[in-house]
Motif scaffolding. Sequence first.
Motif, mmCIF file in Angstrom:
data_model
loop_
_atom_site.group_PDB
_atom_site.id
_atom_site.type_symbol
_atom_site.label_atom_id
_atom_site.label_comp_id
_atom_site.label_asym_id
_atom_site.label_seq_id
_atom_site.Cartn_x
_atom_site.Cartn_y
_atom_site.Cartn_z
ATOM 1 N N ALA A 99 35.686 51.943 55.972
ATOM 2 C CA ALA A 99 36.495 51.483 56.705
ATOM 3 C C ALA A 99 37.526 52.813 57.168
ATOM 4 O O ALA A 99 38.070 52.595 58.400
ATOM 5 C CB ALA A 99 37.697 50.883 55.383
ATOM 6 N N ARG A 103 38.036 53.174 61.027
ATOM 7 C CA ARG A 103 39.184 52.357 60.989
ATOM 8 C C ARG A 103 39.623 51.606 62.164
ATOM 9 O O ARG A 103 40.338 50.532 61.939
ATOM 10 C CB ARG A 103 40.276 53.422 60.396
ATOM 11 C CG ARG A 103 40.804 54.481 61.498
ATOM 12 C CD ARG A 103 41.717 55.352 60.958
ATOM 13 N NE ARG A 103 41.267 56.063 59.631
ATOM 14 C CZ ARG A 103 41.970 56.839 58.835
ATOM 15 N NH1 ARG A 103 43.314 56.689 59.058
ATOM 16 N NH2 ARG A 103 41.409 57.241 57.698
ATOM 17 N N TYR A 106 37.764 48.533 61.813
ATOM 18 C CA TYR A 106 38.152 47.761 60.663
ATOM 19 C C TYR A 106 39.522 46.880 61.104
ATOM 20 O O TYR A 106 39.462 45.623 60.564
ATOM 21 C CB TYR A 106 38.838 48.798 59.694
ATOM 22 C CG TYR A 106 39.098 48.236 58.381
ATOM 23 C CD1 TYR A 106 37.762 47.624 57.407
ATOM 24 C CD2 TYR A 106 40.263 48.129 57.622
ATOM 25 C CE1 TYR A 106 38.062 47.243 56.113
ATOM 26 C CE2 TYR A 106 40.556 47.668 56.436
ATOM 27 C CZ TYR A 106 39.290 47.107 55.708
ATOM 28 O OH TYR A 106 39.655 46.669 54.496
ATOM 29 N N HIS A 165 40.079 45.441 49.717
ATOM 30 C CA HIS A 165 40.730 45.342 50.978
ATOM 31 C C HIS A 165 42.203 45.674 51.048
ATOM 32 O O HIS A 165 42.698 46.561 51.915
ATOM 33 C CB HIS A 165 40.420 44.028 51.510
ATOM 34 C CG HIS A 165 41.052 43.875 52.930
ATOM 35 N ND1 HIS A 165 40.309 44.280 54.027
ATOM 36 C CD2 HIS A 165 42.114 43.138 53.209
ATOM 37 C CE1 HIS A 165 41.284 43.873 54.919
ATOM 38 N NE2 HIS A 165 42.149 43.167 54.508
#
Length: 222
Positions: A99, A103, A106, A165
């Motif tokens: 992630a 990013r 993501y 997450h």
Amino acid sequence: MVDVSPRPAQPDIRRALIDAAATILAESGPDGLSTRQLAREVGVSTSAVYTYFGGMDDLVRAMAYEGFARLNSALTASAGSADPVADVVRLGRIYRENALRHRHLYAVMFGGSALAGFSLTDEDRAHGLYTLDLLVKAVERCVRAGRFRDGDATLVAHELWMSIHGIVTLEIGGYLFQPYDADTCFDAQVCTLLVGSGDDLDLARASIALAGAGPAAEEPAA
């Protein structure tokens, strides 16, 4: 005679378009993402966008699918060990590292305000669930080894995923600071989740240590 046949698709250009589109979305929002701007960033003609993707919705869908494909590649590269709990932790660390490295993708993978004006179907949103398969199998191994209590491994995997997450989303948003920075929060939350799943506290801490350290403090790639 001049050859006017269509040029074959080139994976490197497709990947470049996906990465550039995700970066534009993150930095300029949906209003900043246009075929003209995207083509300018990659150094191709605007028609290339339609060559590789049918339209902007298809491009956004491709970004989400590519993000999950990269995540799955990273997860499957991790070999299992004799400690299934350490494997669970390691998969969580890989999720976090991926992630941070990707990013911009993501943000697209999980929708939200970044996709305002674009469309992802319920099928698109469910697509990435296949990346949980390895985690479910690792949880099942933890149950068989007597580290986790018997139960729904898929549900436990979802609980682990949702928690990690959340930490990753806060970290990317810049909301985790000393003394409770991302590494500290990650290890503490993972330990709580492992114990909550039935593991012994000391064994959980040993498995977390065995799984290795978090991502290096470096500027992640886009």
